[in-house]
Design an enzyme around this catalytic site. Structure first.
Site, PDB file in Angstrom:
ATOM      1  N   LYS A   3      11.737 -21.952  13.852  1.00 55.82           N
ATOM      2  CA  LYS A   3      12.413 -20.857  14.803  1.00 55.82           C
ATOM      3  C   LYS A   3      11.415 -19.671  15.276  1.00 55.82           C
ATOM      4  CE  LYS A   3      16.685 -22.226  14.228  1.00 55.82           C
ATOM      5  NZ  LYS A   3      17.392 -22.793  15.562  1.00 55.82           N
ATOM      6  N   SER A  59      18.650 -28.347   5.830  1.00 57.63           N
ATOM      7  CA  SER A  59      18.615 -29.037   7.218  1.00 57.63           C
ATOM      8  C   SER A  59      17.622 -30.031   7.284  1.00 57.63           C
ATOM      9  CB  SER A  59      18.338 -27.769   8.282  1.00 57.63           C
ATOM     10  OG  SER A  59      17.278 -27.170   7.802  1.00 57.63           O
TER      11      SER A  59
END
Length: 331
Positions: A43, A278
């Protein structure tokens, strides 16, 4: 802009061959090790592009405020970037997110606003709440207020077209057959899919979707339906974001938590790599895609962040037992 050493260290992350997944499929499965970014996750890329784009377009200036709704990692990326540009940061985060991520945000100087975890359809959803806060602040803040809006701000997607896809192409010398990852905002999958298919339209793109998310159903049956649930944080969604709209997806897989956790537990034992949930979803999808494509292919996925960010959950025997999830013998 562009002279800061911390911000310059965002991107250009290593590509690591995942030994067990590769041997299992007779393919080369690689993970883009995004935990090497200064904020510790993939991110950071979107955070940097979103803030620098807003500064360039005079939406915000030194002393202004960035507001975002996030499961944690985008907030951490924004905190790293905001610190370097002398911007204030307010983060709206669901209470269910890991204590490690919340503590990291506080340590980086972000103001945390914790809210109940409710669906996007609820007006009190963390994303909608962050938008309202930004709108209110914008009425009085003369330095500018930016609602980062990672889900629908397509600068997110652009960051991956310009960086992640380019890096994967260069690191594989153009010999990449497929890319697959999960979706939170959709920025990574959309950006990498566009960037790679611009190089070679035959590269296959896959979606690795956790249970409880509706995107598998959307790709397979063109309808948003979900089944089951997942403990993974920051991925899975019930809507089509502006970023995901752009994704060029050829194949989708549904992945259960047990499968993903067993993969990351094996990675700790055999390759000494500690990843978050994830990443397990992503690798499980890469294995399924490799089996479909056949031996000898080069497949890339994203290793989103470090497992240290989830020590109190997926590396906690008590938590795993309560959730009836696999417990590795070494824990």
């Amino acid at each position: 802009m562009g002279n800061n050493l911390i911000l310059q260290s965002i991107g250009n992350t290593p590509l690591i061959r995942l030994k067990q997944a590769s041997e299992l499929t007779n393919c080369n499965i690689y993970g883009k090790a995004e935990y090497f970014n200064p904020g510790g996750s993939v991110k950071d890329r979107a955070a940097l592009f979103i803030v620098e784009s807003a500064i360039k377009n005079k939406q915000i200036e030194n002393g202004g405020t960035v507001v975002e709704g996030t499961a944690g990692n985008t907030g951490i990326g924004l905190a790293v970037v905001c610190k370097e540009y002398n911007l204030n940061l307010k983060i709206v985060i669901p209470k269910t997110q890991s204590i490690e991520k919340k503590n990291t945000l506080k340590e980086l100087g972000a103001e945390l606003i914790e809210v109940d975890a409710v669906p996007y359809s609820d007006p009190n959803n963390y994303i909608k709440k962050s938008k309202k806060i930004a709108e209110e602040l914008g009425k009085t803040n003369k330095k500018g207020v930016l609602w980062a809006n990672q889900f629908d701000n397509i600068v997110n997607c652009e960051s991956h077209i310009k960086t992640t896809a380019e890096e994967i192409w260069n690191q594989t010398s153009g010999k990449v057959d497929a890319f697959i990852c999960s979706v939170g905002t959709g920025g990574t999958l959309a950006g990498v899919s566009i960037g790679l298919k611009n190089k070679n339209k035959n590269i296959k793109i896959g979606l690795s979707d956790p249970m409880g998310s509706s995107l598998y159903s959307y790709i397979k049956f063109n309808k948003l339906e979900s089944k089951g649930n997942s403990i993974t944080e920051g991925i899975g969604t019930s809507r089509i974001t502006k970023n995901f709209e752009k994704a060029l997806v050829d194949q989708a897989y549904h992945i259960e938590d047990k499968e993903a956790l067993n993969i990351i537990f094996d990675l700790v034992k055999n390759q000494k790599i500690i990843l978050g949930g994830s990443s397990g979803i992503n690798i499980a999808g890469a294995i399924k895609l490799a089996k479909k494509l056949g031996p000898g292919k080069n497949i890339v996925t994203i290793l989103c962040d470090s497992g240290l960010r989830y020590a109190s959950k997926i590396y906690n025997k008590k938590f795993l037992k309560e959730k009836k999830l696999p417990i590795p013998e070494w824990l």
